[in-house]
Scaffold this active site. Structure first.
Site, mmCIF file in Angstrom:
data_model
loop_
_atom_site.group_PDB
_atom_site.id
_atom_site.type_symbol
_atom_site.label_atom_id
_atom_site.label_comp_id
_atom_site.label_asym_id
_atom_site.label_seq_id
_atom_site.Cartn_x
_atom_site.Cartn_y
_atom_site.Cartn_z
ATOM 1 N N GLU A 270 0.826 -1.220 0.000
ATOM 2 C CA GLU A 270 0.000 0.000 0.000
ATOM 3 C C GLU A 270 0.859 1.269 0.000
ATOM 4 O O GLU A 270 0.454 2.300 0.532
ATOM 5 C CB GLU A 270 -0.978 0.012 1.192
ATOM 6 C CG GLU A 270 -1.801 -1.232 1.368
ATOM 7 C CD GLU A 270 -2.551 -1.654 0.109
ATOM 8 O OE1 GLU A 270 -2.717 -0.826 -0.791
ATOM 9 O OE2 GLU A 270 -2.955 -2.826 0.038
ATOM 10 N N GLY A 271 2.020 1.185 -0.603
ATOM 11 C CA GLY A 271 2.918 2.330 -0.695
ATOM 12 C C GLY A 271 4.016 2.238 0.341
ATOM 13 O O GLY A 271 3.756 2.234 1.541
#
Length: 597
Positions: free
Chosen positions: A443-444
């Site tokens: 998610e980054g």
């Protein structure tokens, strides 16, 4: 295997009621019926489910992992996972915070954050299966057509179906402008989706009857780059506009990734071979639509870091009280025994207190973000909603980036308390350390969170969220300037917050002259922001504890941990500030060819 978990309900309640005052705030946010009695009942039942159903499966999932039947393309989850999911659905947990109009219970997001922490402490790998169903619900609720909300949301909210987020491809991760998956329009209004996605969490499994993949792809007329990406709902089994479920769609799991941790979570390579999908939202607006899901997922991953830290701390603390090794430097503390418990040793206390400070402070920071999500949706005053939204936007990369980095730190500290016994599988500590590592990546990555914080939240949005948080800190310092119980904390907080603003201005000025300064400063700025935010919450926690009706031992625990945080952890900002001020020269000066010279 002695890895145990018991939800820290008393500290969760302290964070909710004594520090954040949710029982006073929520009625004004459209949750008039969500009183303390109801919230406590949810917490108690969530704690029971996490502790008795999920926690015992944590080691099972790590040992067995998921398996793929290549002949059928079906993925089997570890022993007990499916039965646990059935209990989860029967209990109504998937729809805890979802709108009532789609079958949810409509409880506040902040309550969902508490429940989510419990799940992640108990069994992070299992928790990944329902995780993205919540994100898919948000994306479809905000951007889907009426028929899509009707057809997809109700089974997602009930837990009958789960969801995924399909972004990454073999040749592109962060740079989604390079993606190649394509979408061809069909005569009936659907689209034919073709391409390969990798690292897809819960892309295939045996827990739910259908899986709704939210897929980024390009239309034939799409412009190049990230502005030419659209979002599509592609179910495992085809679904028409009336909600009728049909034959198996042309989407299959090609393989399962072999990973460092979260073995019980299915991380899939997904092949879309002309699969039927439906456009969600506007053409070429897929990135902005997906970020509705992504931002929710980033806060959720921050909670994963918190949950793992809590479980690691619980076990390290129990072990440190039981393990007898050597004598205290000041003399025997338990002379009737062969040695003293290792909790008497300063270095063990350093690790335990570091974990305690980061966990308990991080808990309040995360829950406050959840409360601001509620405020952004439910506050009656538009200006208050705007302030809350600005604060959520600003805090999302900090919650995600810092809580996961601290999760890695805390699980390794906790393992270290066990010595060599932590490195072997017997006590389960090495699993927690391995599981924690992914949270800083998916998610980054932390680097992406840092660039988002500086590049977008500070420079592009002109620090709107920082202004809100800065105002909160100044107001607290003004109100508590004479609070003797806080000692030097208020002055230190005010000074550090002022330096934070000065560093922000200096980065903006440097970036105007040289864009490399954004990337050079971003990581240190992210961590600095996390530490000063935590200082604010620890000062508030110390004040709240003194004013509460908690036992003296509890108050002392908060008071002394706050002092430890200010004296031992907050000084980390000195190194981050120095790195920010040093600029980009030392990072960018070495020629690429000379790295291995």
């Amino acid at each position: 295997m002695s890895n145990r978990y018991e939800a820290p309900i008393r500290d969760m309640q302290f964070a909710l009621y004594d520090v954040l005052g949710v029982d006073r705030v929520l009625p004004a946010l459209g949750h008039e019926e969500t009183g303390r009695e109801l919230v406590d009942a949810v917490l108690e039942e969530a704690a029971r489910f996490a502790g008795t159903v999920l926690a015992p499966l944590n080691e099972v999932g790590d040992r067995e992992g998921c398996s793929l039947d290549k002949a059928t393309g079906e993925v089997k989850t570890p022993t007990g996972f499916r039965q646990a999911y059935e209990q989860y659905v029967e209990g109504g947990w998937p729809g805890l915070t979802a709108p009532a109009e789609f079958g949810g219970q409509g409880l506040p997001h902040v309550v969902g954050f508490v429940q989510k922490e419990m799940i992640d402490s108990a069994n992070l790998a299992w928790g990944n299966f329902p995780l993205l169903g919540h994100g898919a619900t948000e994306a479809l609720r905000h951007h889907g057509e009426d028929w899509q909300r009707e057809v997809f949301l109700k089974p997602l909210v009930s837990g009958e179906w789960t969801g995924t987020m399909c972004l990454t491809e073999p040749h592109c991760g962060t740079d989604l402008g390079l993606l190649k998956t394509r979408a061809e329009p069909a005569a009936d209004g659907s689209y034919s989706i073709t391409g390969t996605k990798i690292f897809i969490t819960a892309g295939e499994h045996d827990l739910a009857s259908n899986i709704v993949h939210l897929v980024l792809a390009r239309l034939p007329d799409a412009p190049a780059g990230s502005k030419g990406i659209s979002l599509f709902a592609v179910p495992k089994f085809k679904v028409d506009r009336q909600g009728k479920v049909g034959e198996r769609n042309a989407v299959t799991c090609g393989s399962l990734e072999h990973k460092m941790g979260i073995h019980g979570s299915a991380t899939c390579v997904m092949n879309f071979d002309g699969a039927e999908g439906w456009l969600v939202g506007q053409p070429h607006k897929g990135m902005s639509h997906m970020f509705t899901m992504m931002n929710a997922a980033r806060l959720a991953v921050g909670l994963q870091g918190l949950g793992l830290s809590e479980r690691a701390l619980q076990n390290a603390l129990a072990y440190s009280r039981e393990r007898l090794q050597s004598r205290a430097l000041s003399g025997p503390k338990q002379p009737d025994k062969a040695a003293d418990p290792i909790i008497v040793h300063p270095d063990v206390r350093r690790m335990l207190l570091t974990c305690k400070a980061l966990v308990e402070g991080g808990r309040v920071m995360a829950y406050h973000a959840g409360l601001m999500v509620d405020a952004a949706e439910g506050a009656s005053d538009p200006a208050e909603r705007e302030r809350a939204l600005a604060l959520v936007d600003f805090m999302t990369p900090i919650v995600k980036g810092c809580l996961t980095e601290w999760g890695v730190e805390c699980t390794y500290h906790a393992l270290q308390c066990f010595g060599g016994h932590g490195y072997i599988a017997e006590h389960g500590m090495e699993q927690l350390a391995r599981d924690a590592r992914i949270t800083t990546l998916y998610e980054g990555t932390t680097g992406i969170q840092a660039l988002d914080l500086v590049g977008r939240k500070i420079l592009k949005l002109e620090g709107a969220g920082l202004k809100v948080l800065g105002g909160m800190i100044r107001a607290f310092c003004e109100e508590n300037g004479g609070n003797q119980a806080l000692g030097a904390m208020v002055g230190t907080l005010a000074t550090t917050a002022k330096e934070w603003e000065e560093l922000t201005v200096s980065i903006a000025k440097a970036a105007a002259k040289n864009p490399e300064e954004v990337g050079a400063a971003s990581y240190d700025y992210l961590m600095y922001s996390g530490y000063v935010t935590l200082a604010y919450w620890w000062a508030r926690m110390a004040a709240a504890a003194e004013a509460s009706g908690q036992p003296e031992g509890f108050k002392a625990g908060k008071r002394e941990t706050a002092r430890f945080y200010f004296e031992r952890i907050l000084p980390r900002t000195r190194a981050h500030a120095a790195a920010i001020r040093s600029g980009s020269a030392s990072l960018m000066g070495l020629d690429e060819a000379d790295f291995d010279a």
